[in-house]
Design a protein around this motif. Structure first.
Motif, PDB file in Angstrom:
ATOM      1  N   LEU A  20       2.282   1.781  -3.337  1.00 56.62           N
ATOM      2  CA  LEU A  20       1.275   2.143  -4.261  1.00 56.62           C
ATOM      3  C   LEU A  20       1.095   3.745  -3.965  1.00 56.62           C
ATOM      4  O   LEU A  20       0.841   4.433  -5.249  1.00 56.62           O
ATOM      5  N   LEU A  80       1.448   6.296  -7.212  1.00 54.20           N
ATOM      6  CA  LEU A  80       0.285   7.314  -7.430  1.00 54.20           C
ATOM      7  C   LEU A  80       0.804   8.583  -7.394  1.00 54.20           C
ATOM      8  O   LEU A  80       0.530   9.412  -8.268  1.00 54.20           O
ATOM      9  N   TYR A 138       3.359  18.711 -15.706  1.00 55.20           N
ATOM     10  CA  TYR A 138       3.248  18.773 -17.253  1.00 55.20           C
ATOM     11  C   TYR A 138       2.268  19.743 -17.634  1.00 55.20           C
ATOM     12  O   TYR A 138       2.444  20.888 -18.305  1.00 55.20           O
ATOM     13  N   ILE A 141       2.949   9.764 -10.396  1.00 53.42           N
ATOM     14  CA  ILE A 141       2.183   9.615 -11.538  1.00 53.42           C
ATOM     15  C   ILE A 141       1.394  10.913 -11.700  1.00 53.42           C
ATOM     16  O   ILE A 141       1.444  11.828 -12.446  1.00 53.42           O
ATOM     17  N   SER A 142       0.657  11.338 -10.522  1.00 53.25           N
ATOM     18  CA  SER A 142      -0.005  12.543 -10.542  1.00 53.25           C
ATOM     19  C   SER A 142       0.700  13.701 -10.610  1.00 53.25           C
ATOM     20  O   SER A 142       0.280  14.975 -11.226  1.00 53.25           O
ATOM     21  N   SER A 179       4.004  14.205 -11.492  1.00 55.88           N
ATOM     22  CA  SER A 179       4.728  14.330 -12.872  1.00 55.88           C
ATOM     23  C   SER A 179       3.715  15.090 -14.015  1.00 55.88           C
ATOM     24  O   SER A 179       3.946  15.708 -14.732  1.00 55.88           O
ATOM     25  N   SER A 180       2.430  14.474 -13.821  1.00 62.15           N
ATOM     26  CA  SER A 180       1.378  14.953 -14.811  1.00 62.15           C
ATOM     27  C   SER A 180       1.009  16.346 -14.600  1.00 62.15           C
ATOM     28  O   SER A 180       0.747  17.396 -15.687  1.00 62.15           O
ATOM     29  N   LYS A 212       0.781  -1.303   0.104  1.00 59.45           N
ATOM     30  CA  LYS A 212       0.031  -0.031   0.042  1.00 59.45           C
ATOM     31  C   LYS A 212       0.819   1.341   0.010  1.00 59.45           C
ATOM     32  O   LYS A 212       0.739   2.069  -0.730  1.00 59.45           O
TER      33      LYS A 212
END
Lengths: 307, 104
Positions: free
Chosen positions: B69, B73, B83, B76-77, B79-80, B66
């Motif tokens: 994870l 997550l 951008y 991912i969020s 770096s996006s 967990k």
């Protein structure tokens, strides 16, 4: 150590709320409002209410933030908003309220346990293992029913104000860049998974219909923001049925229970009923919240005249 | 106190230093791009070290999974989001410079 942390959260909450009132620019106010929601979620965690903390973080900080940002984009205020003065009357009223609340808080008996003992005693009857879910969906089902009704009424009100009978045509332009599509592809399965997990978890741990519904609503909003059809692809009739499924599940239970019990909303097969209601409520909450945001003023109304 | 707990404290402190640095950078750096750089560094390395420190003292495998994870997550969020903000700034600057060209 814990006391220091608690004091820190309390001071931050007050400081942020004072800033929310004093700041003159709308964008800053919204950002501060989201910050306030996050601190509130932390405060709920410290008060050992993880259920409310999850809901507050998701609704208060997440979805409300999206709604407010959306509305800000729609109203397009002038660059220099008027200097807002806080009326003196309001200050006195607030101080009086604070004094009254502190007075009553001081007079709460120290070993006051409320109805928690009664709820624990009745746990075996509900067939659930987690008291919060049992209270929400079994012992005090009436409250949850009316809450779902409030949500439904809010969506109906927004749709009526925006003169919308469906949500088709509220598609945003799809972004050209690949990152938006990429993050949707990665996060969407996770969000559906976490939504289902929270829903299932509600039987024996913090979680349940509301938290799961909010996570699924977040997935729906993300789809919509990235220009994908989210709930607009649902046929109108299905959209309406799902919109009020939570409320109607309770209504059906209330009517059915009149046949074999002397009280409304009592049920012999608790677990099956609770599971059914919880699924219906989750879907209905998710669809309601996404509809609220899709029909908000920030999104362009469809050009076709509603019939 | 065993070796795992000591290592855990060291890693958590490392994470804290990165968070502190990221926050100072967010406040003090001059433009959006460098601020984004500071912010994502804090997210990636600060949270990464904290998670690493916590996995060393966690009791079960699901707990470790967990934690990892959560970090993935967040990676991912963040770096996006970085951008998206950077791209938005780039588009604004492009429009502004085009307007300036057409003015002269």
């Amino acid at each position: 150590m814990n006391l220091i942390f608690d004091l820190f959260i309390a001071i931050c909450l007050i400081a942020v709320s004072v800033r929310i009132i004093l700041v003159r620019e709308h964008f800053q106010t919204i950002v501060l409002f989201i910050t306030f929601g996050l601190f509130l979620a932390l405060a709920w965690t410290r008060l050992q209410s993880p259920d409310i903390a999850i809901a507050e973080a998701a609704v208060g900080a997440g979805l409300t933030g999206v709604l407010l940002m959306d509305s800000l984009g729609a109203i397009k205020t002038s660059r220099k908003p008027a200097r807002n003065r806080i009326p003196l009357k309001l200050v006195f009223l607030t101080i009086a309220l604070i004094i009254a609340l502190s007075y009553s808080a001081v007079h709460i008996p120290y070993d006051f346990s409320g109805l928690s003992q009664a709820a624990h005693d009745a746990m075996p009857a509900s067939g659930l293992e987690y008291p919060v879910t049992a209270v929400l969906l079994d012992f005090r089902g009436y409250d949850t029913w009316l809450e779902l009704g409030v949500l439904l009424a809010a969506v109906t009100g927004v749709l009526a104000l925006r003169r919308r009978t469906n949500l088709t045509g509220s598609l945003l332009p799809a972004p050209a860049e690949p990152v938006g599509r990429w993050i949707i592809k990665i996060l969407l399965p996770f969000m559906v998974l976490i939504g289902g997990y929270l829903l299932w978890l509600g039987a024996y741990a913090p979680g349940g219909a509301f938290q799961a519904g909010v996570v699924l609503a977040g997935a729906g909003v993300m789809l919509w923001q990235a220009g994908h059809p989210s709930i607009a692809v649902l046929p109108g009739i299905w959209w309406r049925i799902l919109l009020c499924s939570g409320f109607s599940a309770f209504l059906i239970l209330a009517v059915l229970s009149l046949f074999y019990a002397d009280q409304m909303l009592t049920h012999p097969q608790s677990k099956a009923w609770i599971l059914g209601i919880e699924y219906a409520a989750t879907i209905s909450i998710a669809i309601c919240l996404v509809s609220l945001i899709q029909a908000s003023p920030g999104s362009k109304p469809d050009s076709t005249i509603p019939n | 106190m065993n070796i795992f707990e000591i290592l855990s404290i060291i890693f958590c402190l490392c994470g804290g230093i990165f968070f502190l640095g990221g926050t100072v950078g967010l406040i003090r750096f001059p433009d959006t791009y460098s601020r984004l750089h500071a912010l994502t560094k804090a997210d990636n390395l600060g949270l990464g070290f904290t998670v690493l420190g916590l996995t060393l003292v966690s009791s079960s495998v699901p707990e470790i999974l967990k934690l990892v994870l959560i970090w993935t997550l967040a990676l991912i969020s963040s770096s996006s989001a970085c951008y998206f903000i950077g791209n938005h700034m780039f588009q604004i600057k492009k429009t502004v410079s085009r307007q300036n060209e057409s003015n002269f």
